[in-house]
Design a protein around this motif. Sequence first.
Motif, PDB file in Angstrom:
ATOM      1  N   ASP A 121      -6.005 -13.406  32.197  1.00  0.00           N
ATOM      2  CA  ASP A 121      -4.841 -13.442  33.089  1.00  0.00           C
ATOM      3  C   ASP A 121      -3.767 -12.466  32.637  1.00  0.00           C
ATOM      4  O   ASP A 121      -3.388 -12.438  31.462  1.00  0.00           O
ATOM      5  CB  ASP A 121      -4.253 -14.858  33.143  1.00  0.00           C
ATOM      6  N   THR A 122      -3.246 -11.684  33.587  1.00  0.00           N
ATOM      7  CA  THR A 122      -2.180 -10.736  33.267  1.00  0.00           C
ATOM      8  C   THR A 122      -0.833 -11.436  33.161  1.00  0.00           C
ATOM      9  O   THR A 122       0.043 -10.970  32.434  1.00  0.00           O
ATOM     10  CB  THR A 122      -2.101  -9.639  34.328  1.00  0.00           C
ATOM     11  N   GLU A 123      -0.674 -12.530  33.886  1.00  0.00           N
ATOM     12  CA  GLU A 123       0.559 -13.308  33.810  1.00  0.00           C
ATOM     13  C   GLU A 123       0.219 -14.731  33.398  1.00  0.00           C
ATOM     14  O   GLU A 123      -0.477 -15.435  34.118  1.00  0.00           O
ATOM     15  CB  GLU A 123       1.295 -13.296  35.149  1.00  0.00           C
ATOM     16  N   VAL A 124       0.732 -15.132  32.242  1.00  0.00           N
ATOM     17  CA  VAL A 124       0.442 -16.454  31.697  1.00  0.00           C
ATOM     18  C   VAL A 124       1.674 -17.327  31.872  1.00  0.00           C
ATOM     19  O   VAL A 124       2.799 -16.910  31.570  1.00  0.00           O
ATOM     20  CB  VAL A 124       0.061 -16.364  30.205  1.00  0.00           C
ATOM     21  N   ALA A 125       1.494 -18.544  32.366  1.00  0.00           N
ATOM     22  CA  ALA A 125       2.614 -19.469  32.562  1.00  0.00           C
ATOM     23  C   ALA A 125       3.123 -19.959  31.211  1.00  0.00           C
ATOM     24  O   ALA A 125       2.345 -20.341  30.336  1.00  0.00           O
ATOM     25  CB  ALA A 125       2.174 -20.643  33.416  1.00  0.00           C
ATOM     26  N   ILE A 126       4.443 -19.927  31.043  1.00  0.00           N
ATOM     27  CA  ILE A 126       5.075 -20.381  29.796  1.00  0.00           C
ATOM     28  C   ILE A 126       6.034 -21.527  30.122  1.00  0.00           C
ATOM     29  O   ILE A 126       6.873 -21.416  31.024  1.00  0.00           O
ATOM     30  CB  ILE A 126       5.849 -19.239  29.110  1.00  0.00           C
ATOM     31  N   THR A 127       5.890 -22.606  29.398  1.00  0.00           N
ATOM     32  CA  THR A 127       6.770 -23.764  29.577  1.00  0.00           C
ATOM     33  C   THR A 127       7.428 -24.130  28.256  1.00  0.00           C
ATOM     34  O   THR A 127       6.951 -23.751  27.175  1.00  0.00           O
ATOM     35  CB  THR A 127       5.991 -24.971  30.121  1.00  0.00           C
ATOM     36  N   GLN A 128       8.526 -24.871  28.368  1.00  0.00           N
ATOM     37  CA  GLN A 128       9.344 -25.197  27.194  1.00  0.00           C
ATOM     38  C   GLN A 128       9.554 -26.704  27.120  1.00  0.00           C
ATOM     39  O   GLN A 128       9.777 -27.373  28.124  1.00  0.00           O
ATOM     40  CB  GLN A 128      10.705 -24.501  27.315  1.00  0.00           C
ATOM     41  N   SER A 129       9.468 -27.235  25.878  1.00  0.00           N
ATOM     42  CA  SER A 129       9.734 -28.649  25.654  1.00  0.00           C
ATOM     43  C   SER A 129      10.469 -28.827  24.325  1.00  0.00           C
ATOM     44  O   SER A 129       9.991 -28.324  23.300  1.00  0.00           O
ATOM     45  CB  SER A 129       8.434 -29.450  25.628  1.00  0.00           C
ATOM     46  N   PRO A 130      11.653 -29.492  24.349  1.00  0.00           N
ATOM     47  CA  PRO A 130      12.378 -30.058  25.485  1.00  0.00           C
ATOM     48  C   PRO A 130      12.775 -28.966  26.488  1.00  0.00           C
ATOM     49  O   PRO A 130      12.888 -27.789  26.133  1.00  0.00           O
ATOM     50  CB  PRO A 130      13.611 -30.697  24.844  1.00  0.00           C
ATOM     51  N   ALA A 131      12.988 -29.383  27.718  1.00  0.00           N
ATOM     52  CA  ALA A 131      13.277 -28.432  28.779  1.00  0.00           C
ATOM     53  C   ALA A 131      14.654 -27.812  28.599  1.00  0.00           C
ATOM     54  O   ALA A 131      15.577 -28.428  28.021  1.00  0.00           O
ATOM     55  CB  ALA A 131      13.188 -29.131  30.126  1.00  0.00           C
ATOM     56  N   ALA A 132      14.760 -26.575  29.079  1.00  0.00           N
ATOM     57  CA  ALA A 132      16.071 -25.926  29.081  1.00  0.00           C
ATOM     58  C   ALA A 132      17.052 -26.776  29.895  1.00  0.00           C
ATOM     59  O   ALA A 132      16.696 -27.339  30.925  1.00  0.00           O
ATOM     60  CB  ALA A 132      15.952 -24.538  29.681  1.00  0.00           C
ATOM     61  N   GLY A 133      18.301 -26.873  29.401  1.00  0.00           N
ATOM     62  CA  GLY A 133      19.310 -27.672  30.079  1.00  0.00           C
ATOM     63  C   GLY A 133      19.474 -29.062  29.490  1.00  0.00           C
ATOM     64  O   GLY A 133      20.401 -29.797  29.874  1.00  0.00           O
ATOM     65  N   THR A 134      18.562 -29.429  28.552  1.00  0.00           N
ATOM     66  CA  THR A 134      18.711 -30.734  27.892  1.00  0.00           C
ATOM     67  C   THR A 134      19.998 -30.715  27.066  1.00  0.00           C
ATOM     68  O   THR A 134      20.272 -29.772  26.322  1.00  0.00           O
ATOM     69  CB  THR A 134      17.504 -31.023  26.986  1.00  0.00           C
ATOM     70  N   GLU A 135      20.786 -31.778  27.202  1.00  0.00           N
ATOM     71  CA  GLU A 135      22.104 -31.829  26.550  1.00  0.00           C
ATOM     72  C   GLU A 135      22.015 -32.495  25.178  1.00  0.00           C
ATOM     73  O   GLU A 135      21.310 -33.483  24.999  1.00  0.00           O
ATOM     74  CB  GLU A 135      23.081 -32.606  27.441  1.00  0.00           C
ATOM     75  N   TYR A 136      22.736 -31.904  24.195  1.00  0.00           N
ATOM     76  CA  TYR A 136      22.775 -32.443  22.836  1.00  0.00           C
ATOM     77  C   TYR A 136      24.220 -32.606  22.393  1.00  0.00           C
ATOM     78  O   TYR A 136      25.092 -31.809  22.774  1.00  0.00           O
ATOM     79  CB  TYR A 136      22.025 -31.524  21.870  1.00  0.00           C
ATOM     80  N   THR A 137      24.455 -33.631  21.583  1.00  0.00           N
ATOM     81  CA  THR A 137      25.789 -33.910  21.046  1.00  0.00           C
ATOM     82  C   THR A 137      25.732 -33.937  19.531  1.00  0.00           C
ATOM     83  O   THR A 137      24.850 -34.570  18.943  1.00  0.00           O
ATOM     84  CB  THR A 137      26.303 -35.270  21.554  1.00  0.00           C
ATOM     85  N   GLY A 138      26.631 -33.228  18.911  1.00  0.00           N
ATOM     86  CA  GLY A 138      26.715 -33.229  17.466  1.00  0.00           C
ATOM     87  C   GLY A 138      25.780 -32.233  16.825  1.00  0.00           C
ATOM     88  O   GLY A 138      24.859 -31.691  17.455  1.00  0.00           O
ATOM     89  N   GLU A 139      26.011 -31.991  15.558  1.00  0.00           N
ATOM     90  CA  GLU A 139      25.201 -31.025  14.820  1.00  0.00           C
ATOM     91  C   GLU A 139      23.802 -31.594  14.574  1.00  0.00           C
ATOM     92  O   GLU A 139      23.655 -32.741  14.149  1.00  0.00           O
ATOM     93  CB  GLU A 139      25.858 -30.680  13.489  1.00  0.00           C
ATOM     94  N   GLN A 140      22.806 -30.764  14.825  1.00  0.00           N
ATOM     95  CA  GLN A 140      21.413 -31.183  14.615  1.00  0.00           C
ATOM     96  C   GLN A 140      20.477 -29.979  14.798  1.00  0.00           C
ATOM     97  O   GLN A 140      20.893 -28.930  15.286  1.00  0.00           O
ATOM     98  CB  GLN A 140      21.013 -32.285  15.597  1.00  0.00           C
ATOM     99  N   VAL A 141      19.263 -30.153  14.356  1.00  0.00           N
ATOM    100  CA  VAL A 141      18.229 -29.119  14.543  1.00  0.00           C
ATOM    101  C   VAL A 141      17.167 -29.679  15.486  1.00  0.00           C
ATOM    102  O   VAL A 141      16.621 -30.766  15.256  1.00  0.00           O
ATOM    103  CB  VAL A 141      17.580 -28.717  13.213  1.00  0.00           C
ATOM    104  N   VAL A 142      16.870 -28.915  16.543  1.00  0.00           N
ATOM    105  CA  VAL A 142      15.878 -29.322  17.544  1.00  0.00           C
ATOM    106  C   VAL A 142      14.698 -28.342  17.486  1.00  0.00           C
ATOM    107  O   VAL A 142      14.897 -27.122  17.559  1.00  0.00           O
ATOM    108  CB  VAL A 142      16.491 -29.338  18.954  1.00  0.00           C
ATOM    109  N   THR A 143      13.518 -28.891  17.328  1.00  0.00           N
ATOM    110  CA  THR A 143      12.314 -28.058  17.366  1.00  0.00           C
ATOM    111  C   THR A 143      11.827 -27.939  18.812  1.00  0.00           C
ATOM    112  O   THR A 143      11.542 -28.939  19.469  1.00  0.00           O
ATOM    113  CB  THR A 143      11.198 -28.637  16.493  1.00  0.00           C
ATOM    114  N   VAL A 144      11.761 -26.708  19.279  1.00  0.00           N
ATOM    115  CA  VAL A 144      11.353 -26.437  20.661  1.00  0.00           C
ATOM    116  C   VAL A 144       9.908 -25.925  20.656  1.00  0.00           C
ATOM    117  O   VAL A 144       9.572 -25.000  19.907  1.00  0.00           O
ATOM    118  CB  VAL A 144      12.283 -25.406  21.316  1.00  0.00           C
ATOM    119  N   THR A 145       9.075 -26.529  21.475  1.00  0.00           N
ATOM    120  CA  THR A 145       7.678 -26.117  21.596  1.00  0.00           C
ATOM    121  C   THR A 145       7.496 -25.315  22.876  1.00  0.00           C
ATOM    122  O   THR A 145       7.816 -25.780  23.968  1.00  0.00           O
ATOM    123  CB  THR A 145       6.741 -27.336  21.625  1.00  0.00           C
TER     124      THR A 145
END
Length: 229
Positions: free
Chosen positions: A185-209
């Motif tokens: 495939d010349t164009e491969v679908a890419i998705t993100q988890s947690p999804a973009a736009g997820t809201e976070y409060t306070g200092e922390q590190v989030v691992t995005v897959t």
Amino acid sequence: PTMAADNCGVTSVTHNYNMGGTTLAGQDFPVGTTTVVWTIEDVNGRTDTCTYTVVVTDNEIPTFTCVGDQAFGTSTGFCVYSVTDASLDPTMAADNCGVTSVTHNYNGGGATLAGQNFPVDTTNVIWTILDVNGNSHTCTYDVVVSDNENPEITCAADAEVFLDASCMQILPDYTSLTTASDNCDTEVAITQSPAAGTEYTGEQVVTVTMTATDDSNNTATCTLDVTFT
């Protein structure tokens, strides 16, 4: 011949085929038309002949052995299965008179599938064996090629996101910063988890897959750490 007779006596009844003789028992006649002449001779040297043709036709079809249906994954790095040997070719080709050719119908035809490339799909292959007298026989099987190769994916670098005055912030979209490639495939679908736009409060590190998915549902993942500061 039968009922050989003469008023004075018969000395011989012979044929002219294959060095001659008094009988055709045990003789072999080739494919084609052979004219046989019989001669009867009496004791006084008088002769008479009779003639007929022996027509032999080859009605026996040639035979060979084909493989059954075949299933393969794509060759590494390519969107085809490449045949590297003669394992898909028929074996034990034989005929009572002789084989002239064993050929297939794939991609212009030929005498072997070695070196041929089969696409992702089901391809029907027909082999034909032909003997010296024009008799033929066919066998057929399917070559099923599947894309089992995962895409390759490279994530964006780890990132830092600064919290706003209320100590909150949303997760950015990293799909455009992620690259992926695939053998088919010349164009491969890419998705993100947690999804973009997820809201976070306070200092922390989030691992995005990040996940890359090709048209055959093969997947690959990578991760990046997003630090909310």
